[in-house]
Enzyme design. Structure first.
Site, PDB file in Angstrom:
ATOM      1  NE  ARG A 124     -13.395  57.801   2.963  1.00 57.57           N
ATOM      2  CZ  ARG A 124     -13.672  58.961   3.564  1.00 57.57           C
ATOM      3  NH1 ARG A 124     -14.822  59.574   3.359  1.00 57.57           N
ATOM      4  NH2 ARG A 124     -12.793  59.487   4.385  1.00 57.57           N
ATOM      5  CE  LYS A 170      -8.576  42.868 -13.614  1.00 60.48           C
ATOM      6  NZ  LYS A 170      -7.467  42.190 -14.310  1.00 60.48           N
ATOM      7  CD  GLU A 215      -7.100  42.173 -25.895  1.00 63.26           C
ATOM      8  OE1 GLU A 215      -7.498  41.092 -25.414  1.00 63.26           O
ATOM      9  OE2 GLU A 215      -6.121  42.806 -25.443  1.00 63.26           O
ATOM     10  CE  LYS A 250     -13.053  42.197 -18.985  1.00 68.58           C
ATOM     11  NZ  LYS A 250     -12.041  43.217 -19.092  1.00 68.58           N
ATOM     12  CD  GLU A 256      -6.732  38.351 -13.648  1.00 67.22           C
ATOM     13  OE1 GLU A 256      -7.158  39.489 -13.831  1.00 67.22           O
ATOM     14  OE2 GLU A 256      -5.681  37.914 -14.134  1.00 67.22           O
ATOM     15  NE  ARG A 309     -11.466  40.108 -14.786  1.00 65.08           N
ATOM     16  CZ  ARG A 309     -12.014  41.221 -14.310  1.00 65.08           C
ATOM     17  NH1 ARG A 309     -12.661  41.213 -13.161  1.00 65.08           N
ATOM     18  NH2 ARG A 309     -11.923  42.354 -14.982  1.00 65.08           N
ATOM     19  CG  ASN A 354      -4.561  37.226 -17.865  1.00 62.97           C
ATOM     20  OD1 ASN A 354      -4.847  38.370 -18.211  1.00 62.97           O
ATOM     21  ND2 ASN A 354      -4.588  36.826 -16.612  1.00 62.97           N
ATOM     22  CG  HIS A 374      -3.138  39.353 -22.260  1.00 61.07           C
ATOM     23  ND1 HIS A 374      -3.902  38.803 -23.258  1.00 61.07           N
ATOM     24  CD2 HIS A 374      -3.561  40.638 -22.138  1.00 61.07           C
ATOM     25  CE1 HIS A 374      -4.755  39.720 -23.709  1.00 61.07           C
ATOM     26  NE2 HIS A 374      -4.563  40.846 -23.045  1.00 61.07           N
ATOM     27  CG  HIS A 408       1.301  41.726 -20.284  1.00 59.91           C
ATOM     28  ND1 HIS A 408       0.529  41.088 -19.335  1.00 59.91           N
ATOM     29  CD2 HIS A 408       0.495  42.644 -20.878  1.00 59.91           C
ATOM     30  CE1 HIS A 408      -0.705  41.600 -19.363  1.00 59.91           C
ATOM     31  NE2 HIS A 408      -0.745  42.545 -20.284  1.00 59.91           N
ATOM     32  CG  HIS A 414      -2.601  45.479 -25.011  1.00 58.14           C
ATOM     33  ND1 HIS A 414      -1.794  44.828 -24.105  1.00 58.14           N
ATOM     34  CD2 HIS A 414      -3.821  44.860 -24.963  1.00 58.14           C
ATOM     35  CE1 HIS A 414      -2.508  43.864 -23.516  1.00 58.14           C
ATOM     36  NE2 HIS A 414      -3.732  43.871 -24.021  1.00 58.14           N
TER      37      HIS A 414
HETATM   38  N1  LIG Z   1      -9.483  48.107 -17.288  1.00 57.63           N
HETATM   39  C1  LIG Z   1      -9.294  47.026 -17.969  1.00 57.63           C
HETATM   40  O1  LIG Z   1      -9.820  45.948 -17.663  1.00 57.63           O
HETATM   41  C2  LIG Z   1      -8.400  47.082 -19.172  1.00 57.63           C
HETATM   42  C3  LIG Z   1      -8.387  46.008 -20.076  1.00 57.63           C
HETATM   43  C4  LIG Z   1      -7.587  46.129 -21.215  1.00 57.63           C
HETATM   44  C5  LIG Z   1      -6.859  47.278 -21.437  1.00 57.63           C
HETATM   45  N2  LIG Z   1      -6.890  48.297 -20.536  1.00 57.63           N
HETATM   46  C6  LIG Z   1      -6.126  49.525 -20.758  1.00 57.63           C
HETATM   47  O2  LIG Z   1      -6.617  50.170 -21.913  1.00 57.63           O
HETATM   48  C7  LIG Z   1      -5.597  51.006 -22.449  1.00 57.63           C
HETATM   49  C8  LIG Z   1      -5.565  50.863 -23.946  1.00 57.63           C
HETATM   50  O3  LIG Z   1      -6.812  51.274 -24.478  1.00 57.63           O
HETATM   51  P1  LIG Z   1      -6.976  51.698 -26.004  1.00 57.63           P
HETATM   52  O4  LIG Z   1      -6.350  50.688 -26.859  1.00 57.63           O
HETATM   53  O5  LIG Z   1      -8.405  52.023 -26.186  1.00 57.63           O
HETATM   54  O6  LIG Z   1      -6.032  52.969 -26.117  1.00 57.63           O
HETATM   55  P2  LIG Z   1      -6.300  54.546 -26.037  1.00 57.63           P
HETATM   56  O7  LIG Z   1      -7.313  54.874 -25.012  1.00 57.63           O
HETATM   57  O8  LIG Z   1      -4.975  55.179 -25.929  1.00 57.63           O
HETATM   58  O9  LIG Z   1      -6.932  54.853 -27.464  1.00 57.63           O
HETATM   59  C9  LIG Z   1      -6.152  54.660 -28.622  1.00 57.63           C
HETATM   60  C10 LIG Z   1      -6.127  55.911 -29.509  1.00 57.63           C
HETATM   61  O10 LIG Z   1      -7.381  56.033 -30.176  1.00 57.63           O
HETATM   62  C11 LIG Z   1      -7.907  57.365 -29.987  1.00 57.63           C
HETATM   63  N3  LIG Z   1      -9.362  57.222 -30.085  1.00 57.63           N
HETATM   64  C12 LIG Z   1     -10.204  56.744 -29.162  1.00 57.63           C
HETATM   65  N4  LIG Z   1     -11.438  56.643 -29.677  1.00 57.63           N
HETATM   66  C13 LIG Z   1     -11.367  57.098 -30.953  1.00 57.63           C
HETATM   67  C14 LIG Z   1     -12.322  57.223 -32.010  1.00 57.63           C
HETATM   68  N5  LIG Z   1     -13.575  56.811 -31.871  1.00 57.63           N
HETATM   69  N6  LIG Z   1     -11.881  57.727 -33.191  1.00 57.63           N
HETATM   70  C15 LIG Z   1     -10.594  58.090 -33.352  1.00 57.63           C
HETATM   71  N7  LIG Z   1      -9.639  57.968 -32.406  1.00 57.63           N
HETATM   72  C16 LIG Z   1     -10.037  57.482 -31.217  1.00 57.63           C
HETATM   73  C17 LIG Z   1      -7.361  57.748 -28.646  1.00 57.63           C
HETATM   74  O11 LIG Z   1      -7.391  59.137 -28.463  1.00 57.63           O
HETATM   75  C18 LIG Z   1      -5.942  57.193 -28.730  1.00 57.63           C
HETATM   76  O12 LIG Z   1      -5.120  58.048 -29.470  1.00 57.63           O
HETATM   77  C19 LIG Z   1      -4.299  50.578 -21.762  1.00 57.63           C
HETATM   78  O13 LIG Z   1      -3.923  51.564 -20.844  1.00 57.63           O
HETATM   79  C20 LIG Z   1      -4.673  49.300 -21.040  1.00 57.63           C
HETATM   80  O14 LIG Z   1      -3.945  49.107 -19.857  1.00 57.63           O
HETATM   81  C21 LIG Z   1      -7.644  48.215 -19.426  1.00 57.63           C
HETATM   82 ZN   LIG Z   2      -5.435  42.697 -23.573  1.00 59.84          ZN
END
Ligand SMILES: NC(=O)c1ccc[n+]([C@@H]2O[C@H](COP(=O)([O-])OP(=O)(O)OC[C@H]3O[C@@H](n4cnc5c(N)ncnc54)[C@H](O)[C@@H]3O)[C@@H](O)[C@H]2O)c1
Ligand SMILES: [Zn+2]
Length: 368
Positions: A126, A148, A190, A232, A242, A246, A250, A253, A257, A270
């Site tokens: 939990r 999130k 971003e 942020k 949100e 917040r 978006n 977005h 999206h 993204h």
């Molecule tokens: N929780 C939230 O508020 C929130 C907000 C925005 C996005 N997200 C989520 O985040 C995800 C996207 O995140 P992302 O863009 O970081 O993608 P990701 O985690 O897939 O990373 C992108 C690539 O970079 C590689 N990588 C990571 N760090 C590295 C480094 N230092 N050197 C070399 N390679 C590295 C990873 O292995 C991957 O292949 C999505 O699933 C999205 O939904 C969440």
């Molecule tokens: Zn985004």
């Protein structure tokens, strides 16, 4: 404090208040090489389970593994593993190691790792603490902050999740040295978003320092990462779940999206889809007369200068408009749309019509 008041590579500490407490964000170049000391100083429980992925571990595991005596839990790399089955593998490893309430998860990776590991932490027993150690630019300026966490479902992205604010966020911009250029650029869109919705000085700095940023110079990275985190943090503090402000996060977005969805999440990173989303929102706002045409042109020129984007001329505006109707931001049948009002401010409007959106999409190069 504006970013220009800040010493360039001094560590930055921000505090984020949440409904259940507060957590620090520590941003310092090189901090990951002293991760154990940083976790000790933060009072993180001594049993620490690192969750990372194979790619990140290959690049950085050597100097990270000393942060924990436990075997790291490495998940496969890729958005398709942002799945409950991966969370299940983390539970298995935690249970095998008899992780208890006085254990913590240290999530080291991009947004996928942070979301999956954070969701495991939110639900195991939990809820146990998670420290986010983001290693992509997107994760450092966005996903690691705000609480999130969650995973995708075959029927849609992020459909399963929780709010689980981290115990702390430790941001080391030097991780970004190994990030592929396209991933880096995707995160930078971003940052541009934060500039447009909240800070002209951040926008200008990103534009002025583009070469140094792409060279991953710490003196260029630290101020833009910390200013983005500050924006942020301020916004999620004001509106944790949100319901109001917040939503301005978006910006770009809604259409973004839709671009991702109609290309089955294959064509765009993204951030790239968000870049197009911002261009469309800027056109729409300018056509309404709420955003100066000169600001639209400045934003467009900046995005174009950042580098190539995947093509959109084969995508149909009608299809994008249709996809936005399935957006989570549709409230009582109305699409809430974030529009810029200047570079540095934005507002949410409830009355964007399909026709207005279509015109904006045609203006940025989609087909009818
Ligand atoms: N929780 C939230 O508020 C929130 C907000 C925005 C996005 N997200 C989520 O985040 C995800 C996207 O995140 P992302 O863009 O970081 O993608 P990701 O985690 O897939 O990373 C992108 C690539 O970079 C590689 N990588 C990571 N760090 C590295 C480094 N230092 N050197 C070399 N390679 C590295 C990873 O292995 C991957 O292949 C999505 O699933 C999205 O939904 C969440
Ligand atoms: Zn985004």
């Amino acid at each position: 404090m504006s970013p220009s008041d800040q010493p360039l590579t001094e560590p930055v500490r921000l505090d984020v208040r949440t409904s259940t407490g507060r957590y620090p964000i520590e941003i310092a170049t090189g901090s990951s090489s002293r991760l154990r000391a940083a976790l000790d100083a933060l009072g993180v429980p001594a049993r620490r389970f690192i969750v990372s992925n194979q790619t990140v571990w290959r690049f950085h595991g050597e100097h990270l593994h000393e942060a924990s005596a436990e075997e790291p839990i490495l998940i496969p790399d890729g958005e398709r593993y942002k799945h409950v089955a991966t969370v299940g593998r983390i539970y298995d490893a935690l249970i095998r190691a008899s992780a208890d309430r006085s254990s913590a998860i240290i999530a080291i990776g991009g947004g996928v790792t942070g979301d999956v590991a954070g969701f495991a932490a939110a639900t195991y027993l939990r809820g146990i603490p998670v420290v986010q150690v983001p290693t992509t630019l997107l994760a450092q300026v966005d996903s690691a902050v705000g609480g999130k966490v969650g995973v995708n479902h075959p029927m849609g992205k992020n459909l399963i999740g929780a709010f689980h604010p981290p115990a702390a966020v430790i941001v080391d911009p030097s991780f970004l040295a190994t990030l592929p250029r396209r991933e880096f650029r995707a995160g930078l869109y971003e940052v541009v978003k934060y500039g447009v919705i909240a800070s002209r000085s951040l926008f200008d700095r990103t534009a002025a320092d583009l070469t140094a940023l792409f060279a991953r110079e710490p003196s260029a990275l630290l101020p833009i990462v910390s200013e983005s985190c500050r924006i942020k943090a301020r916004i999620v503090e004001a509106d944790e779940r949100e319901t109001g402000v917040r939503r301005t996060l978006n910006f770009g977005h809604t259409a973004g999206h839709a671009f991702e969805a109609i290309t089955k999440y294959r064509r765009f990173r993204h951030g790239e889809a968000i870049a197009y989303g911002m261009l469309a929102a800027a056109e729409l706002a300018a056509a309404r007369g709420v955003f100066p045409a000169a600001d639209r042109d400045t934003l467009t020129a900046h995005i174009m200068k950042m580098g190539p984007l995947p093509p959109v001329s084969d995508l149909s505006a009608a299809e994008v408009v249709e996809a936005t109707k399935r957006d989570k931001k549709v409230i009582a049948g109305r699409l809430h749309y974030v529009l810029p009002t200047s570079i540095g401010s934005a507002t949410t409007v409830p009355d964007v019509t399909p026709d207005e959106l279509t015109q904006a999409l045609l203006a940025i190069g989609l087909k009818a």
